[in-house]
Design an enzyme around this catalytic site. Structure first.
Site, PDB file in Angstrom:
ATOM      1  N   GLN A 297      53.234  72.868  22.601  1.00  0.00           N
ATOM      2  CA  GLN A 297      53.922  74.098  22.190  1.00  0.00           C
ATOM      3  C   GLN A 297      53.619  74.410  20.728  1.00  0.00           C
ATOM      4  OE1 GLN A 297      58.232  74.484  21.357  1.00  0.00           O
ATOM      5  NE2 GLN A 297      58.263  75.816  23.149  1.00  0.00           N
TER       6      GLN A 297
ATOM      7  N   CYS B 166      62.865  79.298  19.034  1.00  0.00           N
ATOM      8  CA  CYS B 166      63.547  78.383  18.102  1.00  0.00           C
ATOM      9  C   CYS B 166      64.486  79.175  17.171  1.00  0.00           C
ATOM     10  CB  CYS B 166      62.512  77.609  17.286  1.00  0.00           C
ATOM     11  SG  CYS B 166      63.301  76.530  16.080  1.00  0.00           S
TER      12      CYS B 166
HETATM   13  C1  LIG Z   1      67.286  68.677  19.145  1.00  0.00           C
HETATM   14  C2  LIG Z   1      66.636  69.788  19.924  1.00  0.00           C
HETATM   15  C3  LIG Z   1      65.295  70.075  19.699  1.00  0.00           C
HETATM   16  C4  LIG Z   1      64.660  71.100  20.403  1.00  0.00           C
HETATM   17  N1  LIG Z   1      63.340  71.361  20.175  1.00  0.00           N
HETATM   18  C5  LIG Z   1      62.734  72.340  20.902  1.00  0.00           C
HETATM   19  C6  LIG Z   1      61.349  72.618  20.728  1.00  0.00           C
HETATM   20  O1  LIG Z   1      60.655  72.002  19.897  1.00  0.00           O
HETATM   21  N2  LIG Z   1      60.807  73.583  21.491  1.00  0.00           N
HETATM   22  C7  LIG Z   1      61.531  74.290  22.414  1.00  0.00           C
HETATM   23  O2  LIG Z   1      60.994  75.152  23.093  1.00  0.00           O
HETATM   24  N3  LIG Z   1      62.827  74.056  22.588  1.00  0.00           N
HETATM   25  C8  LIG Z   1      63.437  73.105  21.862  1.00  0.00           C
HETATM   26  N4  LIG Z   1      64.769  72.876  22.040  1.00  0.00           N
HETATM   27  C9  LIG Z   1      65.522  73.720  22.988  1.00  0.00           C
HETATM   28  C10 LIG Z   1      65.504  73.140  24.395  1.00  0.00           C
HETATM   29  O3  LIG Z   1      64.189  73.007  24.887  1.00  0.00           O
HETATM   30  C11 LIG Z   1      66.272  74.052  25.358  1.00  0.00           C
HETATM   31  O4  LIG Z   1      65.673  75.324  25.399  1.00  0.00           O
HETATM   32  C12 LIG Z   1      67.741  74.226  24.987  1.00  0.00           C
HETATM   33  O5  LIG Z   1      68.310  73.021  24.522  1.00  0.00           O
HETATM   34  C13 LIG Z   1      68.536  74.734  26.199  1.00  0.00           C
HETATM   35  O6  LIG Z   1      68.323  73.929  27.330  1.00  0.00           O
HETATM   36  P1  LIG Z   1      69.298  72.709  27.741  1.00  0.00           P
HETATM   37  O7  LIG Z   1      70.669  73.303  27.923  1.00  0.00           O
HETATM   38  O8  LIG Z   1      68.681  72.148  28.992  1.00  0.00           O
HETATM   39  O9  LIG Z   1      69.275  71.748  26.581  1.00  0.00           O
HETATM   40  C14 LIG Z   1      65.412  71.869  21.352  1.00  0.00           C
HETATM   41  C15 LIG Z   1      66.761  71.569  21.565  1.00  0.00           C
HETATM   42  C16 LIG Z   1      67.383  70.552  20.864  1.00  0.00           C
HETATM   43  C17 LIG Z   1      68.843  70.280  21.131  1.00  0.00           C
END
Ligand SMILES: Cc1cc2nc3c(=O)[nH]c(=O)nc-3n(C[C@H](O)[C@H](O)[C@H](O)COP(=O)(O)O)c2cc1C
Length: 273
Positions: free
Chosen positions: A35, A65
């Site tokens: 990514q 992000c």
């Molecule tokens: C600590 C952390 C780091 C993340 N880093 C990225 C990232 O580098 N790229 C990305 O697309 N999403 C990143 N996300 C977002 C997650 O991929 C996801 O879109 C978001 O947490 C919602 O999904 P979930 O409810 O399954 O966590 C990050 C989330 C967290 C909590």
């Protein structure tokens, strides 16, 4: 499919070793997507070209992000406010890569400007082959409940695959999102932290022994692929998460947080096993 954490296009094009270390993967990770994030089409294109010979299967572009350091430079979810620039970035990445290009974005910038369906159309027209929608706005950050309706609306607006994301905590929950929204796949973020078995069908609450075995394997992989002493606090944090939702899990977590070195942590897991 595994997606890397977001990688700076500047770090790649300036040939920074630390950035290049972040794209390392092993064959068992594949299919794997790297990514990229950035706001300058030309640099994003150059970064994509540099990835051409890497053993990867896809380039994903981060347009979701919410972190200020990223959005203040016009990258990440700020691109949802500048769809023309977002389109230029997608076109440049596609023009400089033979790999499939995908885009990840949010519902919109805030609740007054939800534009995921239109943004998705723009991404498809610009050359993206699949999309991931995190069903929250930039203004939501990571809090509140993800609004899955926007995933359904986005899916209806394009003909390429749409992957839904936000709040999935189990295999069954992921299937529920697919049924509710019609999305083609799901992405799991936080639900996999300390819970790598989340991708399996079983709905049973894993036993202490199962969790310890999984953590032992995780620690072995960390030892093989990284320098564990560099990130001990992070490793302890991940290790502690393996015991959430378990009767007497708190006492195991407490012991983990007291470990002063990586070998100590490994010995603790072995002794508990
Ligand atoms: C600590 C952390 C780091 C993340 N880093 C990225 C990232 O580098 N790229 C990305 O697309 N999403 C990143 N996300 C977002 C997650 O991929 C996801 O879109 C978001 O947490 C919602 O999904 P979930 O409810 O399954 O966590 C990050 C989330 C967290 C909590």
């Amino acid at each position: 499919m595994v997606v890397s954490e977001m990688i700076s296009c500047h770090g790649l094009t300036f040939l920074q070793q630390k950035t290049w270390d972040m794209i390392k993967s092993v064959p068992s990770d594949r299919p794997v997507a790297i990514q990229l994030f950035g706001s300058e089409p030309e640099i994003m294109g150059k970064a994509a070209a540099l990835l051409e010979k890497e053993p990867i299967d896809c380039i994903d572009i981060n347009m979701g992000c919410p972190v200020r350091k990223v959005t203040k430079k016009g990258a990440g979810s700020a691109l949802m406010k500048t769809p023309k620039l977002a389109s230029e970035i997608i076109k440049q990445v596609c023009a400089n890569s033979t790999k499939p290009v995908t885009v990840k974005f949010r519902s919109g910038w805030n609740h007054q400007s939800i534009n995921a369906p239109e943004f998705a159309q723009m991404a498809e027209e610009s050359g993206a082959l699949a999309l991931t929608v995190h069903a929250r706005t930039w203004s939501d950050g990571f809090s509140g409940k993800a609004d899955w309706h926007i995933i359904a609306k986005t899916k209806d607006s394009v003909s390429i695959p749409v992957i839904g994301n936000g709040d999935i905590l189990s295999h069954a929950h992921g299937l529920a999102m697919m049924v509710q929204t019609g999305c083609d796949g799901v992405m799991i973020g936080r639900g996999a932290l300390g819970k790598p078995w989340v991708f399996q069908k079983s709905s049973e609450n894993p036993t202490l022994e199962f969790r310890l075995q999984a953590l032992k394997r995780h620690l072995q992989l960390i030892e093989t692929h990284t320098n564990p002493q560099w990130a001990l606090a992070k490793i302890r944090n991940h290790a502690g998460r393996y015991f959430k939702g378990l009767h007497r899990g708190a006492s195991v977590r407490e012991k983990i947080y007291q470990m002063k070195s990586f070998p100590e942590l490994q010995n603790l897991v072995d002794s508990l096993l």
